[in-house]
Scaffold this motif. Structure first.
Motif, PDB file in Angstrom:
ATOM      1  N   VAL A   1       3.245   3.249 -17.384  1.00  0.00           N
ATOM      2  CA  VAL A   1       2.250   2.182 -17.539  1.00  0.00           C
ATOM      3  C   VAL A   1       2.900   0.806 -17.543  1.00  0.00           C
ATOM      4  CG1 VAL A   1       0.517   3.535 -18.748  1.00  0.00           C
ATOM      5  CG2 VAL A   1       2.315   2.420 -20.047  1.00  0.00           C
TER       6      VAL A   1
ATOM      7  N   ARG B   1       0.142   5.161  -0.253  1.00  0.00           N
ATOM      8  CA  ARG B   1      -0.909   6.178  -0.333  1.00  0.00           C
ATOM      9  C   ARG B   1      -0.332   7.515   0.112  1.00  0.00           C
ATOM     10  NH1 ARG B   1      -5.282   1.719   1.565  1.00  0.00           N
ATOM     11  NH2 ARG B   1      -3.837   1.470   3.295  1.00  0.00           N
TER      12      ARG B   1
ATOM     13  N   GLU C   1      -0.270  -3.215  -4.383  1.00  0.00           N
ATOM     14  CA  GLU C   1      -1.685  -3.490  -4.639  1.00  0.00           C
ATOM     15  C   GLU C   1      -2.497  -2.213  -4.743  1.00  0.00           C
ATOM     16  OE1 GLU C   1      -1.638  -7.570  -1.980  1.00  0.00           O
ATOM     17  OE2 GLU C   1      -3.150  -6.051  -1.566  1.00  0.00           O
ATOM     18  N   VAL C   2      -2.246  -1.267  -3.855  1.00  0.00           N
ATOM     19  CA  VAL C   2      -3.000  -0.023  -3.847  1.00  0.00           C
ATOM     20  C   VAL C   2      -2.037   1.145  -3.952  1.00  0.00           C
ATOM     21  CG1 VAL C   2      -4.635   1.417  -2.580  1.00  0.00           C
ATOM     22  CG2 VAL C   2      -4.755  -1.071  -2.370  1.00  0.00           C
ATOM     23  N   LEU C   3      -2.242   1.984  -4.957  1.00  0.00           N
ATOM     24  CA  LEU C   3      -1.417   3.175  -5.152  1.00  0.00           C
ATOM     25  C   LEU C   3      -2.345   4.370  -5.235  1.00  0.00           C
ATOM     26  CD1 LEU C   3       1.402   4.440  -5.875  1.00  0.00           C
ATOM     27  CD2 LEU C   3       0.685   4.243  -8.248  1.00  0.00           C
TER      28      LEU C   3
ATOM     29  N   ALA D   1       0.901  -1.205 -14.743  1.00  0.00           N
ATOM     30  CA  ALA D   1      -0.098  -1.621 -15.723  1.00  0.00           C
ATOM     31  C   ALA D   1      -1.454  -1.803 -15.065  1.00  0.00           C
ATOM     32  CB  ALA D   1       0.332  -2.922 -16.400  1.00  0.00           C
ATOM     33  N   MET D   2      -1.457  -2.070 -13.763  1.00  0.00           N
ATOM     34  CA  MET D   2      -2.742  -2.314 -13.127  1.00  0.00           C
ATOM     35  C   MET D   2      -3.273  -1.096 -12.389  1.00  0.00           C
ATOM     36  SD  MET D   2      -1.715  -4.700  -9.992  1.00  0.00           S
ATOM     37  CE  MET D   2      -0.495  -4.172  -8.821  1.00  0.00           C
ATOM     38  N   PHE D   3      -2.650   0.059 -12.585  1.00  0.00           N
ATOM     39  CA  PHE D   3      -3.174   1.257 -11.942  1.00  0.00           C
ATOM     40  C   PHE D   3      -3.909   2.110 -12.959  1.00  0.00           C
ATOM     41  CE2 PHE D   3      -1.610  -0.158  -8.187  1.00  0.00           C
ATOM     42  CZ  PHE D   3      -0.225  -0.272  -8.117  1.00  0.00           C
ATOM     43  N   THR D   4      -5.055   2.597 -12.535  1.00  0.00           N
ATOM     44  CA  THR D   4      -5.939   3.339 -13.416  1.00  0.00           C
ATOM     45  C   THR D   4      -5.832   4.824 -13.077  1.00  0.00           C
ATOM     46  OG1 THR D   4      -7.811   3.255 -11.900  1.00  0.00           O
ATOM     47  CG2 THR D   4      -7.478   1.359 -13.338  1.00  0.00           C
ATOM     48  N   PRO D   5      -6.447   5.679 -13.885  1.00  0.00           N
ATOM     49  CA  PRO D   5      -6.384   7.110 -13.589  1.00  0.00           C
ATOM     50  C   PRO D   5      -6.814   7.457 -12.171  1.00  0.00           C
ATOM     51  CG  PRO D   5      -7.286   6.782 -15.754  1.00  0.00           C
ATOM     52  CD  PRO D   5      -7.097   5.422 -15.167  1.00  0.00           C
ATOM     53  N   LYS D   6      -7.587   6.596 -11.553  1.00  0.00           N
ATOM     54  CA  LYS D   6      -8.042   6.888 -10.213  1.00  0.00           C
ATOM     55  C   LYS D   6      -6.878   7.072  -9.233  1.00  0.00           C
ATOM     56  CE  LYS D   6     -11.209   5.685  -6.766  1.00  0.00           C
ATOM     57  NZ  LYS D   6     -11.330   7.100  -6.386  1.00  0.00           N
ATOM     58  N   SER D   7      -5.736   6.468  -9.538  1.00  0.00           N
ATOM     59  CA  SER D   7      -4.567   6.608  -8.667  1.00  0.00           C
ATOM     60  C   SER D   7      -3.852   7.934  -8.865  1.00  0.00           C
ATOM     61  CB  SER D   7      -3.561   5.480  -8.958  1.00  0.00           C
ATOM     62  OG  SER D   7      -4.117   4.233  -8.665  1.00  0.00           O
TER      63      SER D   7
ATOM     64  N   TYR E   1       0.839  -1.190   0.000  1.00  0.00           N
ATOM     65  CA  TYR E   1       0.000   0.000   0.000  1.00  0.00           C
ATOM     66  C   TYR E   1       0.874   1.240   0.000  1.00  0.00           C
ATOM     67  CZ  TYR E   1      -3.160  -3.580   1.774  1.00  0.00           C
ATOM     68  OH  TYR E   1      -3.863  -4.741   1.929  1.00  0.00           O
TER      69      TYR E   1
ATOM     70  N   HIS F   1      -1.735  10.455  -1.243  1.00  0.00           N
ATOM     71  CA  HIS F   1      -2.651  11.424  -1.844  1.00  0.00           C
ATOM     72  C   HIS F   1      -2.967  12.577  -0.902  1.00  0.00           C
ATOM     73  CE1 HIS F   1      -5.073   8.224   0.061  1.00  0.00           C
ATOM     74  NE2 HIS F   1      -5.942   9.162   0.340  1.00  0.00           N
TER      75      HIS F   1
END
Lengths: 235, 277
Positions: free
Chosen positions: A185, A149, A170-172, A190-196, A147, A151
């Motif tokens: 990417v 974070r 797992e969580v960014l 590769a598994m992080f979306t714009p939400k991060s 994790y 933000h």
């Protein structure tokens, strides 16, 4: 002569005991010293660090500190504690630290690059603070991190590519900062979306260009339809 | 001077009102996201029978900031009632696919594998879950088609649908998914051509034990497809008695062509022989 030698041996013995005691105190308390250095740099209006007594042999009885069976610090949990002030490089000495929870405070200053020494770190949560400066590329050394974070701060600079090597991630969440440049990417990213990455005005999200639709080729070649030449107008 | 002050005051109050409205809107926006996630989890609990009592910790009676983050199998982005992952593999869950799952709009991972979920995958599942990265529905009793809407999952890395009763064709537009790394549809009843993925084909192991999948790493799709195309064009020419050739019956001219050709085959040697003199 007989009076002096017991005196010498006694004082030598006392000196040895003193040295050993000091030595063990220093050695056993280096993690306590590191945490105490943090306490000195933080402003603590709610006295959450009141139990932090640096004269104790180790910090394992301090509130918000958790140790393992060998009295080495594994968790530091100071979320939402109204703390301000700065982080310290000495945090990098907590070699068995797994959870660093400092979110929801008013901590300023930079993320110490020494945090990259925390090889056992699983969770790095310093979100919702007032951190500035860059994300240190040394964080790419945290090969057990799950994790990350950061933000809601005012971090600047680019996202270090070293973070893409952390396969356990797992969580960014790097949203709501002032990061710039391109979002990687490759690797774990590769598994992080714009939400991060939202709400970083200078950050360029990967552009998604859908590949052209692949028409399933017909098995029969259809001859192209050619329109007949227009009939000449009758004179 | 007084007028200046008054307009300044008015401007300030307008700004304050706007700021308040903005804050309310922001709060509303976050609450909305939270409500959607809560309704998503409610839908899961209400749709599925739960013999192992995994949902006993899913208590919706006492709501507070971050309460859904304490639910078994649920993980939040941080403690903010926004779901990032749901792990409910092997919990003996039975029933139809919870339609409210698409309200977990910020979810990255969903694992419902090895349960007894039956019925179709909701056709609009792809219209939500914009940020889904890892979806595992394997080892259930799901039936019906793979919805075309899942082409909207542009960030999907892992998609496991194996060991179900899915039928029909795999949507060919899945070719647009450029982050997909694992795609498994083995042990279903799928047929038709497999998608041509932009980053290269998956091996045959992704597709084994289906009804009649073809193309890609599998055997080429058969001529049956050709007949389908011909059927399409045939319908365009129907009810025209004079038409021939192409997909229709061959024209009589072709017989004449054969005659012409055979005439040439005879005539040319004859011509050269006759002209030797």
């Amino acid at each position: 002569m007989d009076r002096i030698s017991p005196l010498i041996s006694t004082s030598t013995l006392l000196w040895f005991i003193f040295v050993l005691y000091s030595f063990s105190k220093v050695y056993g308390n280096s993690e306590g010293d590191a945490l105490n250095a943090l306490k000195v740099q933080l402003s603590d209006p709610n006295n959450v660090l009141q139990s932090w007594d640096p004269t104790l042999v180790n910090p394992c009885t301090w509130y918000h500190v958790t140790c393992n069976n060998e009295n080495s610090v594994t968790r530091l949990e100071l979320g939402n504690a109204s703390l301000s002030g700065k982080l310290v490089p000495q945090l990098g000495q907590l070699v068995n630290l797994q959870y660093l929870e400092l979110y929801g405070n008013q901590i300023t200053g930079k993320i110490p690059k020494e945090l990259g020494n925390l090889k056992n770190l699983v969770s790095l949560d310093i979100y919702m603070n007032r951190l500035e400066g860059r994300i240190p590329s040394t964080l790419g050394n945290l090969q057990k991190l799950r994790y990350l974070r950061l933000h809601h701060n005012t971090l600047t600079g680019t996202i270090p590519y070293s973070l893409t090597t952390i396969t356990s991630l797992e969580v960014l969440d790097l949203s709501y900062n002032r990061l710039r440049g391109h979002v990687p990417v490759n690797g774990s990213f590769a598994m992080f979306t714009p939400k991060s990455f939202y709400h970083n005005p200078g950050l360029k999200l990967p552009v998604y260009i859908p590949p052209p639709p692949v028409a399933t080729a017909p098995s029969v070649a259809i001859p192209p339809f050619t329109a007949p030449a227009p009939a000449p107008l009758s004179p | 001077m007084a007028i200046h002050d008054r307009s300044k005051m008015e401007r300030n109050s307008i700004l304050r009102v706007r700021l308040r409205m903005l804050i309310m809107l922001a709060c509303f926006a976050t609450i909305k996201a939270t409500e959607a996630d809560i309704s998503c989890l409610r839908s899961i609990k209400e749709s599925l029978e739960d013999p192992s009592h995994i949902f006993s910790s899913w208590d919706f009676n006492y709501m507070y900031e971050g309460f859904i983050c304490t639910f078994a199998g649920v993980e939040c982005w941080h403690d903010d009632n926004i779901v990032i992952s749901i792990h409910l593999a092997g919990k003996k869950l039975r029933g139809s696919f919870p339609v409210g799952i698409k309200n977990c709009t910020n979810m990255a991972t969903l694992d419902l594998s090895s349960n007894y979920i039956s019925g179709p995958i909701p056709s609009d599942l792809g219209d939500g879950l914009d940020f889904i990265v890892d979806l595992n529905l394997s080892n259930n009793s799901l039936s019906g088609p793979i919805p075309r809407s899942i082409v909207n999952w542009r960030y999907i890395n892992v998609l496991r649908l194996d060991n179900n009763n899915l039928t029909g064709q795999i949507p060919s537009d899945l070719t647009a998914l450029d982050r997909i790394k694992v795609f498994n549809v083995t042990n279903n009843r799928l047929s038709g051509p497999v998608p041509i993925f932009s980053n290269g084909d998956f091996s045959a192991e992704s597709y084994g034990n289906n009804l009649e999948l073809c193309g890609g790493p599998l055997k080429a799709c058969k001529d049956d497809n050709k007949h389908d195309d011909e059927g399409f064009f045939l319908s365009g020419y129907a009810n025209n008695s004079g038409l021939c050739g192409g997909p229709l019956k061959s024209c009589k001219n072709e017989d004449d062509d054969d005659l012409f050709l055979s005439g040439f085959e005879v005539g040319f040697p004859l011509f050269t022989i006759l002209n030797r003199g």
